[in-house]
Design an enzyme around this catalytic site. Structure first.
Site, short mmCIF file in Angstrom:
data_model
loop_
_atom_site.label_atom_id
_atom_site.label_comp_id
_atom_site.label_asym_id
_atom_site.label_seq_id
_atom_site.Cartn_x
_atom_site.Cartn_y
_atom_site.Cartn_z
N HIS A 1 -9.39 1.08 4.94
CA HIS A 1 -8.11 1.36 5.62
C HIS A 1 -8.34 2.32 6.79
O HIS A 1 -9.15 3.25 6.69
CB HIS A 1 -7.10 1.95 4.63
CG HIS A 1 -5.71 1.92 5.19
ND1 HIS A 1 -5.28 2.86 6.09
CD2 HIS A 1 -4.70 1.05 5.02
CE1 HIS A 1 -4.03 2.56 6.44
NE2 HIS A 1 -3.65 1.46 5.81
N GLU B 1 -6.68 4.73 7.84
CA GLU B 1 -6.44 6.14 7.54
C GLU B 1 -7.67 6.77 6.89
O GLU B 1 -7.97 7.94 7.13
CB GLU B 1 -5.19 6.28 6.65
CG GLU B 1 -3.93 6.03 7.48
CD GLU B 1 -2.74 5.49 6.70
OE1 GLU B 1 -2.75 5.50 5.47
OE2 GLU B 1 -1.78 5.02 7.37
N GLU C 1 -4.89 -4.74 10.56
CA GLU C 1 -3.89 -3.69 10.75
C GLU C 1 -4.17 -2.95 12.05
O GLU C 1 -4.99 -2.01 12.06
CB GLU C 1 -3.95 -2.71 9.58
CG GLU C 1 -3.70 -3.34 8.23
CD GLU C 1 -3.19 -2.32 7.22
OE1 GLU C 1 -2.11 -2.54 6.67
OE2 GLU C 1 -3.85 -1.29 7.02
N LYS D 1 0.18 4.24 -0.27
CA LYS D 1 -0.45 5.45 0.31
C LYS D 1 -0.23 6.64 -0.63
O LYS D 1 -0.14 6.44 -1.83
CB LYS D 1 0.06 5.68 1.73
CG LYS D 1 -0.05 4.40 2.57
CD LYS D 1 0.15 4.58 4.04
CE LYS D 1 0.00 3.24 4.74
NZ LYS D 1 0.05 3.33 6.18
N SER E 1 3.89 -1.64 10.42
CA SER E 1 5.34 -1.66 10.66
C SER E 1 5.99 -3.00 10.35
O SER E 1 6.96 -3.40 11.01
CB SER E 1 5.65 -1.23 12.10
OG SER E 1 5.19 0.10 12.31
N GLY F 1 2.77 2.65 10.74
CA GLY F 1 3.70 3.76 10.58
C GLY F 1 4.36 4.19 11.88
O GLY F 1 4.97 5.26 11.94
N ASN G 1 0.88 -1.17 0.00
CA ASN G 1 0.00 0.00 0.00
C ASN G 1 0.91 1.21 0.00
O ASN G 1 1.49 1.55 1.03
CB ASN G 1 -0.90 -0.03 1.25
CG ASN G 1 -1.71 1.25 1.38
OD1 ASN G 1 -1.75 2.07 0.47
ND2 ASN G 1 -2.35 1.42 2.53
P1 13P Z 1 3.30 0.65 7.59
O1 13P Z 1 3.85 -0.66 7.04
O2 13P Z 1 4.01 1.83 7.04
O3 13P Z 1 3.20 0.63 9.07
O4 13P Z 1 1.79 0.77 7.02
C1 13P Z 1 0.95 -0.31 7.12
C2 13P Z 1 -0.30 -0.01 6.38
O5 13P Z 1 -1.06 0.86 6.77
C3 13P Z 1 -0.57 -0.75 5.15
O6 13P Z 1 -1.86 -0.55 4.69
#
Ligand code: 13P
Length: 250
Positions: free
Chosen positions: A95, A97, A167, A11, A213, A173, A9
């Site tokens: 997601h 976010e 997640e 982002k 992460s 992150g 992903n």
């Molecule tokens: P990170 O691997 O940067 O923590 O992000 C995970 C994520 O949100 C994948 O959708």
């Protein structure tokens, strides 16, 4: 046998030409052919990236969201038919976010999922608890309730086109990764819940990914759990060597 999957992903990162370079670098590196690779760039990159992919590259293309509508007066939205016509096979929905910054509800995610499946996209459905919920102790109920509201209304043929990504929000992150036991506990609970609703056969064939992460230094331990079938990867998916190393972590 369910599939092992590593999905990136991206982002809101990289310019289109940088995305093309990233995919070209991934293609050049050696990957095991029994692990499914998916890249999910921004909408603006899909066309250019589709152009560099072919049957030999063995990389599937996904998007990071789609509308509940097919067309109409919805400024700024992107529809499932648009994604399909750009060659996307997958779409990430729910997601954390988008739940946090766009206020997406389980109900909206449910509608998006139905629409994406209707247009023949496969859905990577994301769920996960915040740190407060983890500390309060009701994290399993929380995640199962998200899943129930968003995808347990689907028919058997539809649920088989869903990949669940667990997640934990506190791990995204942050560099704080779930322990292998924490991941396994949740993944097993998710699989059991799918089994209770759709039967063992469907539950056992569903890939459930971990995200948060995840990187080459911790992936082996996480992926070695019986109910973890790979990862939905943020930061590490932007580095070709790391992204490919994750494919070698099963
Ligand atoms: P990170 O691997 O940067 O923590 O992000 C995970 C994520 O949100 C994948 O959708």
């Amino acid at each position: 046998m369910r599939k092992n999957i590593v999905a990136g992903n991206w982002k809101m990162n990289l310019l289109p030409e940088e995305g093309v370079d990233l995919v070209k670098s991934i293609i050049e590196l050696d990957r095991p052919n029994d692990v499914v690779s998916i890249v999910c760039p921004s909408f603006t990159h899909l066309h250019a990236i589709r152009e560099v992919l072919n049957d030999q590259s063995q990389i599937h293309l996904g998007a990071q969201d789609c509308s509940t509508h097919d067309s109409g007066a919805y400024t700024g939205q992107i529809s499932a038919p648009m994604l399909k016509s750009l060659g996307a096979e997958y779409v990430i929905l729910g997601h954390s976010e988008r739940r946090a910054y766009q206020g997406e509800s389980d109900e909206l995610i449910r509608e998006k999922t139905i629409n994406a499946l209707h247009h023949d996209l496969q859905v990577i459905y994301c769920c996960g608890e915040t740190e407060d919920i983890r500390i309060a102790g009701n994290y399993i109920e929380h995640v199962l309730s998200q899943i129930k509201k968003a995808i347990f209304n689907l028919e058997e043929t539809q649920i088989q086109r869903i990949t669940i990504a667990y997640e934990p929000v506190w791990a995204i992150g942050t560099g704080k990764v779930a322990t292998p036991d924490q991941a396994q506990e949740m993944h097993a609970a998710i699989r059991k819940s799918v089994a209770n609703h759709y039967g063992e056969k469907i539950a056992n064939s569903m890939s459930i990914l971990y995200g948060g992460s995840c990187k080459p230094s911790n992936a082996k331990e996480i992926f070695s759990n019986p109910d973890v079938d790979g990862g939905l990867i943020g930061g590490a998916a932007l580095k070709p060597a790391d992204f490919v190393a994750l494919h070698h972590s099963f």
